[in-house]
Design a protein around this motif. Structure first.
Motif, PDB file in Angstrom:
ATOM      1  N   ALA A  26       0.823  -1.203   0.000  1.00 49.81           N
ATOM      2  CA  ALA A  26       0.000   0.000   0.000  1.00 49.81           C
ATOM      3  C   ALA A  26       0.859   1.255   0.000  1.00 49.81           C
ATOM      4  N   VAL A  27       1.954   1.242   0.770  1.00 45.32           N
ATOM      5  CA  VAL A  27       2.870   2.393   0.792  1.00 45.32           C
ATOM      6  C   VAL A  27       3.493   2.597  -0.583  1.00 45.32           C
ATOM      7  N   LEU A  28       3.979   1.527  -1.199  1.00 50.52           N
ATOM      8  CA  LEU A  28       4.625   1.639  -2.498  1.00 50.52           C
ATOM      9  C   LEU A  28       3.644   2.103  -3.570  1.00 50.52           C
ATOM     10  N   ALA A  29       2.408   1.609  -3.505  1.00 49.88           N
ATOM     11  CA  ALA A  29       1.394   2.055  -4.463  1.00 49.88           C
ATOM     12  C   ALA A  29       1.086   3.536  -4.275  1.00 49.88           C
ATOM     13  N   GLY A  30       0.997   3.964  -3.011  1.00 45.58           N
ATOM     14  CA  GLY A  30       0.754   5.371  -2.736  1.00 45.58           C
ATOM     15  C   GLY A  30       1.886   6.257  -3.221  1.00 45.58           C
TER      16      GLY A  30
END
Length: 224
Positions: A26-30
């Protein structure tokens, strides 16, 4: 169990490794959305149980793998607040084993609000099952510190979540990157449009997706 068997048998702990995998994803996608980089982020966790520290450890290992940091330096990008305040070197004598890697040489801080103000995190993750712990003051401060704050209340069920999507977007003027461990009601945007809020950490979906990919990797490996 993982520490004892991970190098001897193929094993997987969903609450630790599964949670860590989807949180990092989720962090990397954000970051792809905001244009940021993982090595520019500071992580602050509310809750220093084994699930929370597993996220921190995976973040650190990704920083080693993708950005060339040493593991000790990478872990210093992650801070934890437990029931007694900031996990730090001054508390090493009382900390459980899984917290020691994140007991940095920083001044002790009493609570989450003080930690946010002093550490200025760009990513705030809740894994403490303390409903309402991400107060409006904390959320507003995250919005003041960051153009796009990452706010992840991962505790579940919904009654134990640190905050709601509606609270986050109201406090940050809609600029936050949000992921939750519990269902949220759709957001109503100015003009009346409703936006569905996806659940980051759905236990059955998380386990199926990760194990599906593990099995796929095993099959590919066997055919190489």
């Amino acid at each position: 169990v993982l520490a004892r068997w991970r190098n001897k048998v193929c094993c997987f702990n969903d609450d630790m490794q599964g949670t860590a995998a989807v949180a990092l994803a989720a962090v990397l996608a954000g970051l792809r959305s905001t244009g940021g980089s993982l090595d520019q982020q500071t992580f602050l966790f509310l809750g220093a149980g084994e699930a929370g520290t597993a996220i921190g450890e995976l973040v650190a290992r990704q920083l080693v793998h993708a950005h060339g940091l040493c593991l000790q330096e990478a872990r210093q990008r992650c801070f934890f607040v437990d029931s007694k305040g900031l996990v730090c070197a001054a508390r090493r004598h009382e900390l459980q084993q899984h917290k020691l890697s994140f007991a940095h040489c920083r001044p002790y801080l009493l609570d989450l609000a003080t930690a946010v103000a002093e550490l200025r995190p760009s990513v705030l993750i809740g894994a403490a099952a303390q409903p309402g712990a991400f107060t409006q003051d904390i959320l507003r401060l995250m919005g003041q510190l960051n153009k796009h704050p990452f706010i992840f209340p991962l505790s579940n069920p919904t009654s134990m979540a640190e905050c709601t999507a509606e609270q986050v977007f109201a406090a940050t003027e809609g600029r936050a990157i949000f992921a939750s461990g519990s269902p949220n009601d759709p957001l109503v945007l100015p003009g009346g449009k409703q936006v569905r809020v996806e659940q980051c950490q759905h236990k059955q979906r998380r386990s199926f997706t990760i194990l599906q990919n593990i099995c796929h990797c095993v099959v590919v490996r066997c055919h190489v």
